[in-house]
Scaffold this motif. Structure first.
Motif, short mmCIF file in Angstrom:
data_model
loop_
_atom_site.label_atom_id
_atom_site.label_comp_id
_atom_site.label_asym_id
_atom_site.label_seq_id
_atom_site.Cartn_x
_atom_site.Cartn_y
_atom_site.Cartn_z
N CYS A 15 0.87 -1.00 -0.05
CA CYS A 15 -0.08 -0.03 -0.05
C CYS A 15 0.86 1.11 0.02
O CYS A 15 0.40 2.04 -0.66
CB CYS A 15 -0.91 0.03 1.10
N LEU A 16 1.97 1.26 0.66
CA LEU A 16 2.91 2.27 0.79
C LEU A 16 3.44 2.64 -0.48
O LEU A 16 3.44 3.84 -1.09
CB LEU A 16 4.27 2.08 1.97
N VAL A 17 3.90 1.75 -1.27
CA VAL A 17 4.16 1.79 -2.70
C VAL A 17 3.38 2.44 -3.68
O VAL A 17 3.40 3.23 -4.46
CB VAL A 17 4.76 0.34 -3.37
N VAL A 18 2.08 1.55 -3.61
CA VAL A 18 0.99 2.33 -4.33
C VAL A 18 0.52 3.82 -3.98
O VAL A 18 0.46 4.52 -5.02
CB VAL A 18 -0.12 1.32 -4.16
N VAL A 19 0.58 3.99 -2.58
CA VAL A 19 0.01 5.46 -2.54
C VAL A 19 1.22 6.52 -2.89
O VAL A 19 0.85 7.53 -3.44
CB VAL A 19 -0.40 5.46 -0.83
N TRP A 20 2.43 5.88 -2.56
CA TRP A 20 3.52 6.95 -3.09
C TRP A 20 3.45 7.19 -4.62
O TRP A 20 3.66 8.40 -4.88
CB TRP A 20 5.01 6.24 -2.84
N GLY A 21 3.15 6.08 -5.18
CA GLY A 21 2.99 6.35 -6.78
C GLY A 21 1.85 7.27 -7.07
O GLY A 21 2.26 7.84 -7.99
N LEU A 22 0.79 7.12 -6.64
CA LEU A 22 -0.20 7.91 -6.71
C LEU A 22 -0.18 9.19 -6.41
O LEU A 22 -0.58 10.31 -7.12
CB LEU A 22 -1.52 7.34 -5.97
N ILE A 40 1.83 10.37 3.02
CA ILE A 40 1.85 8.80 2.43
C ILE A 40 1.68 7.90 3.41
O ILE A 40 0.99 6.81 3.10
CB ILE A 40 2.82 8.75 1.66
N VAL A 41 2.46 7.93 4.45
CA VAL A 41 2.36 6.79 5.46
C VAL A 41 1.01 6.44 6.07
O VAL A 41 0.52 5.41 6.35
CB VAL A 41 3.35 6.98 6.62
N MET A 42 0.52 7.87 6.41
CA MET A 42 -0.90 7.70 7.01
C MET A 42 -2.08 7.39 6.20
O MET A 42 -2.84 6.42 6.31
CB MET A 42 -1.47 9.03 7.59
N LEU A 43 -1.89 7.52 4.81
CA LEU A 43 -2.69 7.14 3.86
C LEU A 43 -2.54 5.86 3.57
O LEU A 43 -3.53 4.88 3.52
CB LEU A 43 -2.69 7.93 2.63
N ALA A 44 -1.38 5.16 3.40
CA ALA A 44 -1.00 3.63 3.31
C ALA A 44 -1.46 2.92 4.41
O ALA A 44 -2.28 1.73 4.59
CB ALA A 44 0.44 3.49 3.15
N LEU A 45 -1.41 3.32 5.71
CA LEU A 45 -2.01 2.73 6.91
C LEU A 45 -3.65 2.74 6.94
O LEU A 45 -4.12 1.72 7.10
CB LEU A 45 -1.62 3.44 8.07
#
Length: 100
Positions: A15-22, A40-45
């Motif tokens: 999820c962290l990789v996907v959110v970072w890419g988005l 990014i970290v909070m959104l991935a969590l």
């Protein structure tokens, strides 16, 4: 339990990789000021929690069963030790009362 933790961390990393890419492609909004990394970290969590809850249900149930079995085994051993101590104490008191 270790396997469940690793699987949960794997989902978080994905999820962290996907959110970072988005975020860096401009599809998802950036954080305010210098808070982009925290955003990014909070959104991935936030995204990984419900995914883990649904996807890892069977593994979580297996881990829970192992913990319950371990606790039951420790309770049984504790009760056996208590009974053994009581038997030794009763035998010692009987031996003392017979010598008196």
């Amino acid at each position: 339990m270790f396997r469940y933790t690793l699987m949960r961390l794997g989902i978080l990393a994905g999820c962290l990789v996907v959110v970072w890419g988005l975020v860096y492609s401009g599809i998802a909004p950036r954080g305010l000021g210098d808070s982009n990394g925290m955003w990014i970290v909070m959104l991935a969590l936030l995204i990984s929690a419900p995914i883990s809850f649904v996807v890892l249900r069977k593994e979580r149930d297996r881990a829970s069963m192992r913990i319950v079995e371990r606790v039951d085994r420790m309770k049984t051993n504790l009760e056996a030790n208590r009974n053994q101590e009581d038997a030794v104490a009763d035998e010692a008191s009987r031996a003392q009362s017979q010598t008196s």
